[in-house]
Design a protein around this motif. Structure first.
Motif, PDB file in Angstrom:
ATOM      1  N   VAL A  95       0.775  -1.091  -0.508  1.00  0.00           N
ATOM      2  CA  VAL A  95       0.157   0.037   0.171  1.00  0.00           C
ATOM      3  C   VAL A  95       0.952   0.685  -0.239  1.00  0.00           C
ATOM      4  O   VAL A  95       0.154   2.333  -0.844  1.00  0.00           O
ATOM      5  CB  VAL A  95      -0.691  -0.066   1.505  1.00  0.00           C
ATOM      6  N   ALA A  96       1.910   1.148   0.996  1.00  0.00           N
ATOM      7  CA  ALA A  96       3.241   2.547   1.072  1.00  0.00           C
ATOM      8  C   ALA A  96       3.499   2.361  -0.158  1.00  0.00           C
ATOM      9  O   ALA A  96       4.069   4.084  -1.089  1.00  0.00           O
ATOM     10  CB  ALA A  96       3.967   2.412   2.036  1.00  0.00           C
ATOM     11  N   HIS A 150      -7.931  -8.271  -1.516  1.00  0.00           N
ATOM     12  CA  HIS A 150      -9.293  -8.393  -2.538  1.00  0.00           C
ATOM     13  C   HIS A 150      -9.335  -6.317  -2.759  1.00  0.00           C
ATOM     14  O   HIS A 150      -9.172  -5.789  -3.339  1.00  0.00           O
ATOM     15  CB  HIS A 150      -9.948  -8.634  -2.167  1.00  0.00           C
ATOM     16  N   ALA A 151      -9.702  -5.937  -1.149  1.00  0.00           N
ATOM     17  CA  ALA A 151      -9.953  -4.121  -1.018  1.00  0.00           C
ATOM     18  C   ALA A 151      -8.321  -3.960  -1.658  1.00  0.00           C
ATOM     19  O   ALA A 151      -8.781  -2.857  -3.096  1.00  0.00           O
ATOM     20  CB  ALA A 151     -10.273  -3.779   0.026  1.00  0.00           C
ATOM     21  N   VAL A 152      -7.622  -4.292  -1.101  1.00  0.00           N
ATOM     22  CA  VAL A 152      -6.098  -3.222  -1.616  1.00  0.00           C
ATOM     23  C   VAL A 152      -5.747  -3.703  -3.262  1.00  0.00           C
ATOM     24  O   VAL A 152      -5.296  -2.604  -4.239  1.00  0.00           O
ATOM     25  CB  VAL A 152      -4.873  -3.845  -1.469  1.00  0.00           C
ATOM     26  N   ARG A 153      -6.740  -4.561  -2.911  1.00  0.00           N
ATOM     27  CA  ARG A 153      -6.289  -5.021  -5.029  1.00  0.00           C
ATOM     28  C   ARG A 153      -6.599  -3.804  -5.689  1.00  0.00           C
ATOM     29  O   ARG A 153      -7.249  -3.631  -7.324  1.00  0.00           O
ATOM     30  CB  ARG A 153      -6.343  -6.812  -5.196  1.00  0.00           C
ATOM     31  N   ALA A 154      -8.684  -4.040  -5.530  1.00  0.00           N
ATOM     32  CA  ALA A 154      -9.789  -3.116  -6.409  1.00  0.00           C
ATOM     33  C   ALA A 154      -9.038  -2.214  -6.413  1.00  0.00           C
ATOM     34  O   ALA A 154      -8.872  -1.466  -7.737  1.00  0.00           O
ATOM     35  CB  ALA A 154     -10.900  -3.135  -5.036  1.00  0.00           C
ATOM     36  N   ASP A 206     -13.347  -2.816 -14.743  1.00  0.00           N
ATOM     37  CA  ASP A 206     -13.684  -4.117 -14.408  1.00  0.00           C
ATOM     38  C   ASP A 206     -13.259  -4.902 -13.344  1.00  0.00           C
ATOM     39  O   ASP A 206     -13.877  -5.742 -12.290  1.00  0.00           O
ATOM     40  CB  ASP A 206     -13.998  -5.129 -15.552  1.00  0.00           C
ATOM     41  N   GLU A 207     -12.367  -5.267 -13.782  1.00  0.00           N
ATOM     42  CA  GLU A 207     -11.417  -6.008 -12.506  1.00  0.00           C
ATOM     43  C   GLU A 207     -11.242  -5.536 -10.954  1.00  0.00           C
ATOM     44  O   GLU A 207     -11.454  -6.465  -9.911  1.00  0.00           O
ATOM     45  CB  GLU A 207      -9.321  -6.186 -13.082  1.00  0.00           C
ATOM     46  N   ALA A 208     -11.713  -4.555 -10.896  1.00  0.00           N
ATOM     47  CA  ALA A 208     -11.594  -3.422  -9.957  1.00  0.00           C
ATOM     48  C   ALA A 208     -12.636  -4.419  -9.327  1.00  0.00           C
ATOM     49  O   ALA A 208     -12.375  -4.052  -7.639  1.00  0.00           O
ATOM     50  CB  ALA A 208     -11.293  -2.277 -10.249  1.00  0.00           C
ATOM     51  N   ARG A 209     -14.020  -3.957 -10.127  1.00  0.00           N
ATOM     52  CA  ARG A 209     -15.061  -4.568  -9.211  1.00  0.00           C
ATOM     53  C   ARG A 209     -15.168  -5.592  -8.531  1.00  0.00           C
ATOM     54  O   ARG A 209     -15.691  -6.688  -7.742  1.00  0.00           O
ATOM     55  CB  ARG A 209     -16.599  -3.990 -10.721  1.00  0.00           C
ATOM     56  N   ASP A 210     -14.503  -6.367  -9.643  1.00  0.00           N
ATOM     57  CA  ASP A 210     -14.348  -7.953  -9.200  1.00  0.00           C
ATOM     58  C   ASP A 210     -13.847  -8.175  -7.947  1.00  0.00           C
ATOM     59  O   ASP A 210     -14.196  -9.083  -7.558  1.00  0.00           O
ATOM     60  CB  ASP A 210     -13.919  -8.795 -10.224  1.00  0.00           C
TER      61      ASP A 210
END
Lengths: 406, 116
Positions: free
Chosen positions: A334-335, A363-367, A377-381
């Motif tokens: 994240v940093a 998954h939240a960080v990945r989004a 689209d991938e962010a929503r998934d």
């Protein structure tokens, strides 16, 4: 000699003095249950005497003296107690001074003995937590049960079993020798930090966080030369300082990046930063000190953009070297997104995906990273994946709001 | 001082140690026992035969029933034991740690409720 007496005054005195009195009497009587009963007896006497006579100048000393007399009365009536009676008599002089010769070390506060007994590695972590809150925090069993969402009978049984093991297996009532402290201190700190994180996870249990900070201050007072003890206190203070800004007017949770930093508790921040500086001078970094330092960097920045992210990445590198964990690696990513950009951070997050698949924040960080890279689209998934992995209403509210915006 | 039982938790399944490994373990155990004796904590040690050599006696009315085999079949059994007389649990755990290092199996440390 007396101060105006109210039930609030008595409650405050009991909370302040309970742990100290039980700790002293445990040393004198050689038994935790006897000590607790004696202190209870003394408090009953206090409740009838103090309203008429006023609070004595040294309420703790008064409780200990009264409790010891009550305990001796009790033991005299009890033939099994002969051995303990002899011991309690022996120790009546000198007054309440810990026995230095027996320890072969410095004079210790009885509460420090109690902490090391309650947090002995031969006791399971939940038992250590319950005993520490009961015997040092002076919390009632039903309060502890409520705080940990456990039935009262279960918590009572846990405490009884732990006290029984201390007695039966002869868990010693003493501060470990210096050579053993590095092995034993982390176990104590883990208990206090667990109490704190329980209190911090849910807004309604902030009394637990306050209790953890109280214990942290006590540890820092009793072991001022242990940098990790100071580090833990600093970490808790800097985290607690953000509490006023963590909740929006509608009760929903606010993430660090979106918090109004003017609402952070300036006094707690200042105290936490001073402790971090004290730790830095010691130059013996440990996991709690490094986490405190990371929070100190956040606390020193006026907003997210002005945060010294390179410093935060470097501190995470140190933390990973000392205590490798995938969640620390995730926080580092994240940093890193702030210093190297979202693409570099995403590579690390993808590497962690398998190990942390069940952790909603992965998954939240990945989004977030995918969104910043325009891969909507991938962010929503990924947000859906995060939602599928948490039942916490605050987490879900945040994720749902992001899903709607996205 | 209090008595503690140090039991060797031995798995029923799995490969037993080779003769060479066994020799190393026996050497470690002998050294440990002499250290315990020197420290004045040693009371008794011994290694037990396998559970299938056991016989169980059980009172039944005025009679006593004799059955062949262990009381219960378990995944682990007590393969050996040491009794020590130590000042407190920290001291007992010290010898327990030494025992697990010497033998390579888990050691259960348990206080006696009473002992002569």
């Amino acid at each position: 000699m007396s101060e105006p007496l109210s039930s609030v005054t008595i409650t405050r005195i009991v909370t302040e003095e309970y742990g100290r009195c039980v700790a002293t009497l445990t040393r004198v009587l050689g038994d935790i249950d006897l000590a607790e009963d004696a202190v209870q007896d003394a408090l009953t006497v206090a409740l009838t005497r103090w309203p008429a006579d006023g609070v004595p100048p040294n309420p703790g000393g008064w409780i200990v003296t009264t409790a010891r007399r009550r305990a001796l009365d009790r033991l005299r009536r009890d033939a099994v107690g002969r051995d303990k009676e002899a011991r309690a008599f022996r120790e009546e002089q000198p007054q309440d001074e810990p026995d230095e010769a027996e320890e072969g070390g410095p004079v210790h506060d009885d509460r420090l003995r109690m902490i090391f007994t309650c947090c002995h590695p031969a006791l399971a972590l939940p038992a250590r937590v319950a005993l520490t809150l009961r015997l040092l925090g002076g919390l009632e069993t039903p309060e502890i049960a409520r705080a940990f969402l456990v039935p009262e009978a279960t918590m009572a049984q846990r405490i009884v079993r732990a006290k029984n093991k201390i007695r039966a297996a002869r868990i010693p009532y003493r501060v470990p020798h210096d050579a053993d402290l590095p092995d034993r201190v982390p176990g104590v700190l883990a208990v206090v930090y667990l109490v704190f994180t329980e209190g911090h996870a849910t807004a309604t249990r902030d009394d637990l966080a306050a209790e953890a900070i109280r214990l942290g201050r006590l540890l820092a007072e009793l072991m001022p030369d242990e940098p990790e003890v100071l580090g833990l206190l600093a970490l808790m203070l800097l985290t607690e300082a953000r509490r006023p800004a963590r909740t929006a007017a509608d009760g929903s949770r606010v993430l660090l990046a979106d918090q109004d930093r003017a609402r952070w508790d300036a006094e707690l921040v200042a105290e936490g930063l001073a402790l971090v500086r004290r730790c830095l001078r010691r130059d013996a970094p440990g996991p709690y000190q490094l986490q405190a330092a990371i929070n100190a960097v956040h606390a020193s920045a006026p907003d997210t953009a002005a945060t010294d992210w390179a410093q935060i990445v470097a501190l995470h590198d140190q933390l990973l070297a000392l205590a490798p964990s995938p969640t620390v690696a995730l926080n580092r990513a994240v940093a890193l997104a702030e210093t190297e950009g979202p693409a570099a951070a995403l590579i690390i997050v993808e590497e962690l995906a398998e190990r942390l698949d069940r952790y909603h924040l992965l998954h939240a960080v990945r989004a977030d990273l995918l969104g910043r890279l325009g891969r909507d689209d991938e962010a929503r998934d990924a947000l859906d994946a995060a939602l599928a992995r948490t039942d916490d209403p605050d987490d879900r509210a945040l994720l749902t709001a992001r899903r709607r915006r996205g | 001082m209090a008595h503690y039982l140090l039991s060797v938790v031995t798995p029923t399944e799995g490969e037993p140690p080779s003769e060479d490994e066994m020799n190393v373990i026996m050497g470690n155990v002998a050294k440990l026992q002499s250290d315990m004796q020197e420290a004045g904590v040693w009371v008794f040690s011994g290694g037990l035969e396998a559970p299938d050599t056991a016989t169980v006696l059980r009172r039944s009315g005025d009679d006593v029933l004799v059955t062949d085999g262990p009381f219960v079949e378990l995944k682990e059994y007590v393969g050996g034991l040491t009794i020590i007389d130590a000042p407190d649990l920290d001291a007992a755990l010290h010898w327990g740690r030494r025992s697990t290092e010497a033998i390579g199996l888990a050691i259960e440390v348990r206080p006696f409720h009473w002992a002569p």
